[in-house]
Design a protein around this motif. Structure first.
Motif, PDB file in Angstrom:
ATOM      1  N   ALA A  31      20.568  16.749 -45.078  1.00 41.52           N
ATOM      2  CA  ALA A  31      21.459  17.446 -44.149  1.00 41.52           C
ATOM      3  C   ALA A  31      20.768  18.627 -43.497  1.00 41.52           C
ATOM      4  O   ALA A  31      20.931  18.868 -42.290  1.00 41.52           O
ATOM      5  CB  ALA A  31      22.712  17.906 -44.886  1.00 41.52           C
ATOM      6  N   ALA A  78      33.946  19.430 -44.444  1.00 41.35           N
ATOM      7  CA  ALA A  78      32.792  19.221 -45.318  1.00 41.35           C
ATOM      8  C   ALA A  78      33.184  19.317 -46.791  1.00 41.35           C
ATOM      9  O   ALA A  78      32.731  18.516 -47.621  1.00 41.35           O
ATOM     10  CB  ALA A  78      31.695  20.230 -44.991  1.00 41.35           C
ATOM     11  N   CYS A 109      27.315  17.058 -47.907  1.00 45.52           N
ATOM     12  CA  CYS A 109      28.529  17.787 -47.512  1.00 45.52           C
ATOM     13  C   CYS A 109      28.464  19.250 -47.933  1.00 45.52           C
ATOM     14  O   CYS A 109      28.871  20.145 -47.178  1.00 45.52           O
ATOM     15  CB  CYS A 109      29.757  17.120 -48.126  1.00 45.52           C
ATOM     16  SG  CYS A 109      30.070  15.446 -47.525  1.00 45.52           S
ATOM     17  N   ILE A 144      26.153  21.168 -45.519  1.00 48.34           N
ATOM     18  CA  ILE A 144      26.791  21.435 -44.226  1.00 48.34           C
ATOM     19  C   ILE A 144      27.789  22.581 -44.358  1.00 48.34           C
ATOM     20  O   ILE A 144      27.836  23.486 -43.517  1.00 48.34           O
ATOM     21  CB  ILE A 144      27.473  20.159 -43.705  1.00 48.34           C
ATOM     22  CG1 ILE A 144      26.418  19.104 -43.362  1.00 48.34           C
ATOM     23  CG2 ILE A 144      28.337  20.467 -42.484  1.00 48.34           C
ATOM     24  CD1 ILE A 144      26.982  17.733 -43.069  1.00 48.34           C
ATOM     25  N   SER A 145      28.567  22.559 -45.424  1.00 47.77           N
ATOM     26  CA  SER A 145      29.492  23.665 -45.680  1.00 47.77           C
ATOM     27  C   SER A 145      28.736  24.989 -45.798  1.00 47.77           C
ATOM     28  O   SER A 145      29.155  26.009 -45.233  1.00 47.77           O
ATOM     29  CB  SER A 145      30.282  23.389 -46.947  1.00 47.77           C
ATOM     30  OG  SER A 145      30.941  24.551 -47.414  1.00 47.77           O
TER      31      SER A 145
END
Length: 451
Positions: free
Chosen positions: A298, A318, A364, A367-368
């Motif tokens: 990511a 996310a 995820c 990204i968060s």
């Protein structure tokens, strides 16, 4: 495609930053080696997932206290000296782990204490390092430097656990901790080579940073916030007081705590490797690395994230996806079932499918993290940034450790599979409820950052 990849200009623009980036990258690998090895050693001595989770609690108190205090120190004293002092604490903790193994001790209490010491050093140094980097590269290259830092952290989380599991299985814990100590020397060298970095006085106008780049600064503090060595409780409290009235920044912290406490399954991996998937320490390292592989993927292809404006929505989506990936991992474990004893071999399909679920969870989470850090940096004034970064460090390090205790205790009662499945669903439910309650967070626009 090149515009989607990480920008390496900071490494060419600032030799001091390049040394720090390499040094910290190698030391982060060593730190993850030790995190994995300590968890495995505790599980080896006790056979209890809950005992592994207690490592998080012993590290939580120094993480909170010194994470907050480190942020205040970063705003008051020469940051190079503070970073070197924190490095000394880390050396003491890691060196103690080496001695513990050399002497043949088997005390879990000593392991808990030494893990707390190493956590104290890391928590104290992290906000200081975050305050150092802008001085080395300048504002124009700061986003690229942060992306490079995210990548090295992901690489460390990928390589470190696998290396830690391999070394613990084949050369023993003493040599494993020694590898960490050796890698940390690269970071220590980079810190020693830094120029002096006393706190800047609040000014208005033009200035030159330590990398030789010119830039503009605005007045960031009143007379009370000049570098007056005020680092006590009042200085730390100013950061919390600022946070209390800023719902968007506060939500980034709350959502991360929810995700880590309910759905970060790393404490389950020693037992999963022993009795569900098989493979013991090696499998535990591979599962931990799977999360980091997702984070690495990511972050390596994060260029497109810069075009996202509704960053509050992106954070919620996310974290919900993170919870769903953890629940999917739990389903894999439920299908495997629990044997009466340790598995003699590895269930390949379980390792592959479970690992892919964790890769998704890691992506995820990364990204968060990108958007949470962006909101924090954009919406916080400079004179409070060190203290807010201290709170940030407490959240991102303390949350998973608290989660280790919660999920470890749950696994003792309900089993690892149900804990992962239920924890992921709990994460989704709580995050959606918080988003419905704080609808202003969903309207956050990166073009007009409001705290």
């Amino acid at each position: 495609m090149p515009r989607l990849l990480v920008d390496t200009r900071p490494l060419r623009a600032s030799p001091a930053y390049a040394r720090l980036w390499w040094g910290l990258g190698l030391s982060q690998i060593g730190a993850q080696v030790t995190v994995m090895a300590v968890g495995l050693e505790v599980y080896h001595l006790t056979g209890s997932t809950f005992a592994v989770g207690l490592l998080g609690i012993f590290a939580l108190v120094p993480t909170i206290l010194l994470g907050l205090y480190g942020g205040a120190l970063a705003d008051a004293f020469d940051r190079k000296k503070v970073a070197l002092a924190a490095a000394g604490v880390t050396v003491v903790g890691t060196g103690g782990l080496v001695l513990h193994s050399i002497l043949g001790l088997t005390s879990t209490v000593v392991l808990y204490v030494l893990a707390a010491v190493t956590a104290a050093g890391a928590s104290m140094s992290a906000p200081v390092r975050m305050a150092i980097i802008p001085r080395l590269v300048g504002n124009d290259l700061l986003p690229a430097a942060n992306a490079l830092g995210t990548m090295t952290g992901s690489i460390a989380l990928t390589v470190g656990p696998m290396l830690g599991g391999f070394l613990a299985a084949f050369v023993g814990y003493g040599w494993t901790y020694t590898v960490d100590l050796a890698l940390f020397m690269f970071a220590l060298y980079a810190l020693v080579r830094l120029p002096p970095m006393p706190p800047e006085r609040a000014t208005v106008g033009h200035h030159t940073n330590d990398a030789g780049d010119a830039g503009d600064v605005s007045e960031v503090a009143d007379a009370a916030d000049e570098p007056s060595r005020r680092v006590g409780f009042r200085a730390v409290w100013e950061g919390f007081r600022f946070l209390a009235d800023r719902p968007n920044i506060r939500m980034t912290f709350v959502l991360d705590i929810v995700a880590m406490v309910t759905a970060m399954p790393r404490v389950l991996f020693p037992a999963v490797g022993a009795v569900l998937i098989g493979g013991g320490e090696t499998t535990a390292g591979q599962l931990t690395a799977a999360i980091a592989i997702g984070s690495l993927l990511a972050s390596a292809f994060s260029g497109g994230l810069t075009r996202v404006r509704r960053q509050g929505v992106a954070i919620v989506v996310a974290i919900v996806a993170f919870g769903l990936c953890t629940s999917a991992f739990g389903i894999v474990l439920l299908l495997l079932g629990r044997s009466s004893g340790e598995r003699p071999g590895v269930v390949v399909w379980g390792l592959v499918v479970g690992g892919l679920c964790l890769v998704g969870a890691g992506a995820c989470d990364a990204i968060s993290a990108v958007f949470r850090q962006t909101v924090l940096q954009a919406a916080t004034p400079d004179h409070l940034r060190g203290r807010l970064q201290g709170i940030f460090i407490v959240v991102v390090t303390g949350g998973p450790r608290l989660g280790d205790l919660v999920l470890g205790g749950s696994a003792e009662r309900f089993g690892e599979a149900l804990t992962a499945f239920g924890g992921g669903l709990a994460c989704v439910a709580i995050v959606l409820a918080l988003a419905a309650w704080q609808r202003g967070f969903l309207r956050y626009d990166a073009r007009h950052p409001t705290p």
